[in-house]
Design a protein around this motif. Structure first.
Motif, PDB file in Angstrom:
ATOM      1  N   ASP A  67       0.803  -1.218   0.000  1.00 32.55           N
ATOM      2  CA  ASP A  67       0.000   0.000   0.000  1.00 32.55           C
ATOM      3  C   ASP A  67       0.839   1.273   0.000  1.00 32.55           C
ATOM      4  O   ASP A  67       0.329   2.338   0.341  1.00 32.55           O
ATOM      5  N   SER A  68       2.102   1.178  -0.371  1.00 33.09           N
ATOM      6  CA  SER A  68       2.961   2.367  -0.270  1.00 33.09           C
ATOM      7  C   SER A  68       2.777   3.333  -1.439  1.00 33.09           C
ATOM      8  O   SER A  68       3.099   4.503  -1.326  1.00 33.09           O
ATOM      9  N   GLY A  69       2.306   2.852  -2.564  1.00 32.97           N
ATOM     10  CA  GLY A  69       2.125   3.715  -3.720  1.00 32.97           C
ATOM     11  C   GLY A  69       3.396   3.906  -4.541  1.00 32.97           C
ATOM     12  O   GLY A  69       3.378   4.602  -5.549  1.00 32.97           O
ATOM     13  N   LYS A  70       4.485   3.292  -4.144  1.00 33.75           N
ATOM     14  CA  LYS A  70       5.752   3.384  -4.885  1.00 33.75           C
ATOM     15  C   LYS A  70       6.173   1.994  -5.322  1.00 33.75           C
ATOM     16  O   LYS A  70       5.742   0.994  -4.762  1.00 33.75           O
ATOM     17  N   GLN A  71       7.050   1.959  -6.313  1.00 35.99           N
ATOM     18  CA  GLN A  71       7.626   0.700  -6.749  1.00 35.99           C
ATOM     19  C   GLN A  71       9.113   0.715  -6.482  1.00 35.99           C
ATOM     20  O   GLN A  71       9.782   1.738  -6.665  1.00 35.99           O
ATOM     21  N   SER A  72       9.634  -0.431  -6.045  1.00 36.58           N
ATOM     22  CA  SER A  72      11.070  -0.547  -5.784  1.00 36.58           C
ATOM     23  C   SER A  72      11.832  -0.653  -7.090  1.00 36.58           C
ATOM     24  O   SER A  72      11.360  -1.256  -8.052  1.00 36.58           O
ATOM     25  N   ASP A  73      13.004  -0.060  -7.110  1.00 36.33           N
ATOM     26  CA  ASP A  73      13.890  -0.153  -8.264  1.00 36.33           C
ATOM     27  C   ASP A  73      15.309  -0.351  -7.726  1.00 36.33           C
ATOM     28  O   ASP A  73      16.027   0.609  -7.481  1.00 36.33           O
ATOM     29  N   SER A  74      15.681  -1.610  -7.506  1.00 36.82           N
ATOM     30  CA  SER A  74      16.990  -1.912  -6.932  1.00 36.82           C
ATOM     31  C   SER A  74      18.087  -1.586  -7.929  1.00 36.82           C
ATOM     32  O   SER A  74      17.943  -1.768  -9.131  1.00 36.82           O
ATOM     33  N   SER A  75      19.182  -1.126  -7.408  1.00 31.07           N
ATOM     34  CA  SER A  75      20.303  -0.748  -8.260  1.00 31.07           C
ATOM     35  C   SER A  75      21.447  -1.743  -8.080  1.00 31.07           C
ATOM     36  O   SER A  75      21.309  -2.772  -7.424  1.00 31.07           O
ATOM     37  N   TRP A  76      22.573  -1.408  -8.623  1.00 33.04           N
ATOM     38  CA  TRP A  76      23.755  -2.259  -8.547  1.00 33.04           C
ATOM     39  C   TRP A  76      24.286  -2.346  -7.124  1.00 33.04           C
ATOM     40  O   TRP A  76      25.023  -3.275  -6.782  1.00 33.04           O
ATOM     41  N   PHE A  77      23.921  -1.415  -6.253  1.00 26.57           N
ATOM     42  CA  PHE A  77      24.420  -1.432  -4.886  1.00 26.57           C
ATOM     43  C   PHE A  77      23.924  -2.666  -4.129  1.00 26.57           C
ATOM     44  O   PHE A  77      24.641  -3.205  -3.282  1.00 26.57           O
ATOM     45  N   VAL A  78      22.730  -3.138  -4.440  1.00 26.47           N
ATOM     46  CA  VAL A  78      22.216  -4.357  -3.804  1.00 26.47           C
ATOM     47  C   VAL A  78      23.074  -5.552  -4.198  1.00 26.47           C
ATOM     48  O   VAL A  78      23.366  -6.413  -3.365  1.00 26.47           O
ATOM     49  N   VAL A  79      23.517  -5.594  -5.444  1.00 22.21           N
ATOM     50  CA  VAL A  79      24.372  -6.691  -5.900  1.00 22.21           C
ATOM     51  C   VAL A  79      25.699  -6.673  -5.151  1.00 22.21           C
ATOM     52  O   VAL A  79      26.197  -7.717  -4.720  1.00 22.21           O
ATOM     53  N   LEU A  80      26.272  -5.482  -4.964  1.00 20.07           N
ATOM     54  CA  LEU A  80      27.520  -5.376  -4.196  1.00 20.07           C
ATOM     55  C   LEU A  80      27.324  -5.820  -2.743  1.00 20.07           C
ATOM     56  O   LEU A  80      28.194  -6.487  -2.175  1.00 20.07           O
ATOM     57  N   LEU A  81      26.194  -5.457  -2.152  1.00 18.57           N
ATOM     58  CA  LEU A  81      25.910  -5.889  -0.784  1.00 18.57           C
ATOM     59  C   LEU A  81      25.759  -7.411  -0.692  1.00 18.57           C
ATOM     60  O   LEU A  81      26.219  -8.028   0.272  1.00 18.57           O
ATOM     61  N   VAL A  82      25.129  -8.008  -1.686  1.00 16.14           N
ATOM     62  CA  VAL A  82      24.964  -9.463  -1.687  1.00 16.14           C
ATOM     63  C   VAL A  82      26.324 -10.152  -1.822  1.00 16.14           C
ATOM     64  O   VAL A  82      26.598 -11.129  -1.116  1.00 16.14           O
ATOM     65  N   VAL A  83      27.187  -9.649  -2.681  1.00 18.56           N
ATOM     66  CA  VAL A  83      28.524 -10.226  -2.840  1.00 18.56           C
ATOM     67  C   VAL A  83      29.327 -10.057  -1.548  1.00 18.56           C
ATOM     68  O   VAL A  83      30.004 -10.985  -1.098  1.00 18.56           O
ATOM     69  N   LEU A  84      29.260  -8.886  -0.944  1.00 21.82           N
ATOM     70  CA  LEU A  84      29.948  -8.637   0.324  1.00 21.82           C
ATOM     71  C   LEU A  84      29.426  -9.566   1.410  1.00 21.82           C
ATOM     72  O   LEU A  84      30.204 -10.152   2.182  1.00 21.82           O
ATOM     73  N   THR A  85      28.131  -9.735   1.482  1.00 15.61           N
ATOM     74  CA  THR A  85      27.527 -10.618   2.477  1.00 15.61           C
ATOM     75  C   THR A  85      27.952 -12.061   2.268  1.00 15.61           C
ATOM     76  O   THR A  85      28.251 -12.778   3.227  1.00 15.61           O
TER      77      THR A  85
END
Length: 139
Positions: free
Chosen positions: A95-113
């Motif tokens: 119900d937020s009215g916005k859509q998520s748009d993940s960027s390359w930073f999420v990929v870097l966080l996943v690799v770091l994790t």
């Protein structure tokens, strides 16, 4: 009525950096999340165990709740980061009215994790076998 928008990048970062104390769980579900409280309790539980039973051979095992909480947080960070944006929005932002748009930073966080989690898991396994089989002769 619109609700606040839960950012996937922020949730992934919180799970990576502060996951062992459950900050990402409180961000996503609020203070009513029982798993977040379980993460948070692992820190004082480990510190109390250390203060009560401070012996040379037991010290690494006394912090086991915190280490397990950290490893679980690494897995949760990977799950959060690899969740598709449309499924993320359906789960956390209906119900937020916005859509998520993940960027390359999420990929870097996943690799770091993934790197941090692999190093922590291998280190925990190696130290456990060192203590169990040699009595801690190698450190």
């Amino acid at each position: 009525m619109t609700t606040s928008h839960k950012n996937k990048t922020c949730a992934t970062f919180l799970a990576t950096a502060f996951g062992s104390i459950g900050l990402h769980r409180f961000y996503l579900a609020g203070l009513r999340d029982k798993w977040g409280w379980l993460h948070l309790i692992s820190l004082p539980l480990s510190l109390l165990a250390y203060m009560a039973w401070r012996q040379d051979q037991l010290v690494p095992f006394l912090f086991a709740p915190l280490v397990i909480s950290g490893l679980v947080a690494c897995i949760e960070s990977l799950v959060i980061g690899l969740t598709p944006d449309d499924k993320w929005d359906a789960t956390y932002n209906p119900d937020s009215g916005k859509q998520s748009d993940s960027s390359w930073f999420v990929v870097l966080l996943v690799v770091l994790t993934l790197g941090i989690g692999a190093i922590a898991l291998i280190g925990a396994i190696a130290r456990t076998f060192d203590l169990l089989l040699t009595g801690g002769a190698y450190g």
